[in-house]
Design a protein around this motif. Sequence first.
Motif, mmCIF file in Angstrom:
data_model
loop_
_atom_site.group_PDB
_atom_site.id
_atom_site.type_symbol
_atom_site.label_atom_id
_atom_site.label_comp_id
_atom_site.label_asym_id
_atom_site.label_seq_id
_atom_site.Cartn_x
_atom_site.Cartn_y
_atom_site.Cartn_z
ATOM 1 N N GLY A 185 0.776 -1.235 0.000
ATOM 2 C CA GLY A 185 0.000 0.000 0.000
ATOM 3 C C GLY A 185 0.808 1.287 0.000
ATOM 4 O O GLY A 185 0.494 2.221 -0.759
ATOM 5 N N PRO A 186 1.852 1.418 0.833
ATOM 6 C CA PRO A 186 2.598 2.683 0.835
ATOM 7 C C PRO A 186 3.191 3.051 -0.523
ATOM 8 O O PRO A 186 3.174 4.228 -0.912
ATOM 9 C CB PRO A 186 3.697 2.427 1.878
ATOM 10 N N SER A 187 3.712 2.079 -1.255
ATOM 11 C CA SER A 187 4.273 2.403 -2.567
ATOM 12 C C SER A 187 3.182 2.782 -3.553
ATOM 13 O O SER A 187 3.347 3.696 -4.366
ATOM 14 C CB SER A 187 5.098 1.234 -3.108
ATOM 15 N N LEU A 188 2.027 2.100 -3.499
ATOM 16 C CA LEU A 188 0.908 2.479 -4.358
ATOM 17 C C LEU A 188 0.514 3.933 -4.108
ATOM 18 O O LEU A 188 0.271 4.699 -5.050
ATOM 19 C CB LEU A 188 -0.288 1.557 -4.105
ATOM 20 N N GLU A 189 0.473 4.318 -2.845
ATOM 21 C CA GLU A 189 0.090 5.695 -2.518
ATOM 22 C C GLU A 189 1.136 6.687 -2.992
ATOM 23 O O GLU A 189 0.805 7.738 -3.555
ATOM 24 C CB GLU A 189 -0.143 5.812 -1.010
ATOM 25 N N ARG A 190 2.403 6.383 -2.793
ATOM 26 C CA ARG A 190 3.465 7.302 -3.222
ATOM 27 C C ARG A 190 3.488 7.462 -4.740
ATOM 28 O O ARG A 190 3.838 8.533 -5.262
ATOM 29 C CB ARG A 190 4.826 6.821 -2.728
ATOM 30 N N LEU A 191 3.115 6.403 -5.458
ATOM 31 C CA LEU A 191 3.116 6.474 -6.915
ATOM 32 C C LEU A 191 1.834 7.094 -7.483
ATOM 33 O O LEU A 191 1.701 7.230 -8.696
ATOM 34 C CB LEU A 191 3.331 5.081 -7.506
ATOM 35 N N GLY A 192 0.893 7.447 -6.599
ATOM 36 C CA GLY A 192 -0.292 8.172 -7.039
ATOM 37 C C GLY A 192 -1.593 7.433 -6.940
ATOM 38 O O GLY A 192 -2.653 8.003 -7.232
ATOM 39 N N TYR A 193 -1.564 6.143 -6.528
ATOM 40 C CA TYR A 193 -2.798 5.362 -6.462
ATOM 41 C C TYR A 193 -3.247 5.272 -5.007
ATOM 42 O O TYR A 193 -3.247 4.221 -4.392
ATOM 43 C CB TYR A 193 -2.567 3.979 -7.062
ATOM 44 N N GLY A 194 -3.624 6.439 -4.475
ATOM 45 C CA GLY A 194 -4.073 6.521 -3.095
ATOM 46 C C GLY A 194 -5.520 6.941 -3.014
ATOM 47 O O GLY A 194 -6.251 6.950 -4.007
ATOM 48 N N ALA A 195 -5.949 7.311 -1.807
ATOM 49 C CA ALA A 195 -7.354 7.624 -1.572
ATOM 50 C C ALA A 195 -7.843 8.781 -2.427
ATOM 51 O O ALA A 195 -9.003 8.838 -2.817
ATOM 52 C CB ALA A 195 -7.564 7.931 -0.091
ATOM 53 N N ALA A 220 2.799 -4.054 14.386
ATOM 54 C CA ALA A 220 3.828 -3.453 15.240
ATOM 55 C C ALA A 220 4.046 -1.990 14.908
ATOM 56 O O ALA A 220 4.749 -1.282 15.639
ATOM 57 C CB ALA A 220 5.146 -4.220 15.076
ATOM 58 N N ALA A 221 3.455 -1.529 13.808
ATOM 59 C CA ALA A 221 3.565 -0.136 13.364
ATOM 60 C C ALA A 221 2.346 0.144 12.497
ATOM 61 O O ALA A 221 1.643 -0.793 12.081
ATOM 62 C CB ALA A 221 4.852 0.064 12.569
ATOM 63 N N PRO A 222 2.047 1.400 12.218
ATOM 64 C CA PRO A 222 0.958 1.675 11.276
ATOM 65 C C PRO A 222 1.217 0.979 9.935
ATOM 66 O O PRO A 222 2.316 1.051 9.396
ATOM 67 C CB PRO A 222 0.982 3.201 11.144
ATOM 68 N N VAL A 223 0.214 0.306 9.396
ATOM 69 C CA VAL A 223 0.346 -0.506 8.187
ATOM 70 C C VAL A 223 -0.731 -0.108 7.183
ATOM 71 O O VAL A 223 -1.912 -0.017 7.534
ATOM 72 C CB VAL A 223 0.216 -2.014 8.529
ATOM 73 N N VAL A 224 -0.316 0.150 5.941
ATOM 74 C CA VAL A 224 -1.266 0.400 4.855
ATOM 75 C C VAL A 224 -1.514 -0.933 4.154
ATOM 76 O O VAL A 224 -0.730 -1.363 3.309
ATOM 77 C CB VAL A 224 -0.737 1.450 3.864
ATOM 78 N N LEU A 225 -2.597 -1.589 4.528
ATOM 79 C CA LEU A 225 -2.930 -2.900 3.978
ATOM 80 C C LEU A 225 -3.644 -2.713 2.637
ATOM 81 O O LEU A 225 -4.530 -1.867 2.512
ATOM 82 C CB LEU A 225 -3.827 -3.657 4.951
ATOM 83 N N ASP A 226 -3.270 -3.498 1.652
ATOM 84 C CA ASP A 226 -3.924 -3.469 0.349
ATOM 85 C C ASP A 226 -4.210 -4.906 -0.078
ATOM 86 O O ASP A 226 -3.282 -5.670 -0.341
ATOM 87 C CB ASP A 226 -3.052 -2.779 -0.698
ATOM 88 N N ILE A 227 -5.498 -5.270 -0.139
ATOM 89 C CA ILE A 227 -5.879 -6.632 -0.532
ATOM 90 C C ILE A 227 -6.408 -6.660 -1.966
ATOM 91 O O ILE A 227 -7.142 -7.558 -2.350
ATOM 92 C CB ILE A 227 -6.908 -7.236 0.437
ATOM 93 N N GLY A 228 -6.013 -5.656 -2.760
ATOM 94 C CA GLY A 228 -6.547 -5.526 -4.109
ATOM 95 C C GLY A 228 -6.301 -6.720 -5.012
ATOM 96 O O GLY A 228 -7.074 -6.955 -5.941
ATOM 97 N N ALA A 229 -5.266 -7.500 -4.751
ATOM 98 C CA ALA A 229 -4.968 -8.640 -5.615
ATOM 99 C C ALA A 229 -5.938 -9.791 -5.429
ATOM 100 O O ALA A 229 -6.021 -10.670 -6.298
ATOM 101 C CB ALA A 229 -3.543 -9.125 -5.364
ATOM 102 N N ALA A 230 -6.671 -9.825 -4.322
ATOM 103 C CA ALA A 230 -7.589 -10.933 -4.062
ATOM 104 C C ALA A 230 -8.944 -10.469 -3.549
ATOM 105 O O ALA A 230 -9.892 -11.254 -3.526
ATOM 106 C CB ALA A 230 -6.974 -11.898 -3.039
ATOM 107 N N GLY A 231 -9.064 -9.205 -3.152
ATOM 108 C CA GLY A 231 -10.262 -8.749 -2.469
ATOM 109 C C GLY A 231 -11.517 -8.789 -3.303
ATOM 110 O O GLY A 231 -12.581 -9.204 -2.827
ATOM 111 N N LYS A 232 -11.432 -8.346 -4.568
ATOM 112 C CA LYS A 232 -12.637 -8.352 -5.396
ATOM 113 C C LYS A 232 -13.120 -9.778 -5.630
ATOM 114 O O LYS A 232 -14.320 -10.062 -5.581
ATOM 115 C CB LYS A 232 -12.390 -7.634 -6.717
ATOM 116 N N GLY A 233 -12.179 -10.698 -5.858
ATOM 117 C CA GLY A 233 -12.560 -12.098 -6.019
ATOM 118 C C GLY A 233 -13.204 -12.656 -4.762
ATOM 119 O O GLY A 233 -14.192 -13.405 -4.826
#
Length: 290
Positions: free
Chosen positions: A93-103, A133-146
């Motif tokens: 998730g963090p890299s997706l957001e940094r590259l522009g695919y965020g909220a 153990a730290a704030p985590v940006v979880l992204d389940i996009g690879a399996a979530g829609k399925g």
Amino acid sequence: MPGGGWEDFAFEGIGTHWEISSPLPLDPLLRARLLGLVERFDADWSRFRVDSRVSAMAREPGRHDFPAEAVALGQLYRALYEATGGAMTPLIGPSLERLGYGAGYSLRPSGSALPAPAWDDVLEWAGSTLTTAAPVVLDIGAAGKGLLVDLVAAELEADGVDTFIVDASGDLLVKGPDAVPVALEHPYNPTQAIGVVQLAGRALCASAANRRAWGDGLHHILDGKTGRPVRTAVATWALADTAMLADALATALFFVPGAGLQEAFDFSWLTVFSDGSAAHSAEFEGTLFT
């Protein structure tokens, strides 16, 4: 979708278009339950909503409890994390957001790509409880829609609907006695097909680098080891008994050859590479056009 009097129930959910087709109209109460299920799933798993459980994980480390579907989802993600050497990860998730695919869907990079953190350094996924153990940006996009397709199908079957097609913008699950022909979209021309699959009693999911693409060579399929977009494959298709498995494996095919994944998973597959070549499993149900 099939003609001959089939009824369609169309709606928007988790940021995409859905159609449920069935020989008879769905009961209004069932339709309401399905819409409620989709909304609940979005409120739990979306990283684009500030009120979601996933967004709470991004703000505060600690214990986070999710619904029962998290058990199978976590097991599948962990298996594919291991199978791909960390390339496929829910921690991208963090890299997706940094590259522009965020909220905000800015689609404009705000920084360079980031490798995903090592799973065991930040996340313990035990059943339906995720402890960070730290704030985590979880992204389940690879399996979530399925996964949501499977949950929708389970709700239909629980209501006695045994013949239907769930189409979540190309993630398909077909149940019933007859096969449904499904075109395989050309990765460089969405008006053309490179083949067709006769889909019956299974799920078909696709992943493509040309979908959710922006900027200079940026797209949503990132390698967790580098945080950067994958360059070798351009489109994949996976057929499996569940849409969650097919959805996840369609992404995993960008990182691991299908033959290797078949050693651990029961599915069939097709991969199209950036040089125009293709590879597929021996039992792939589709017919490719020449």
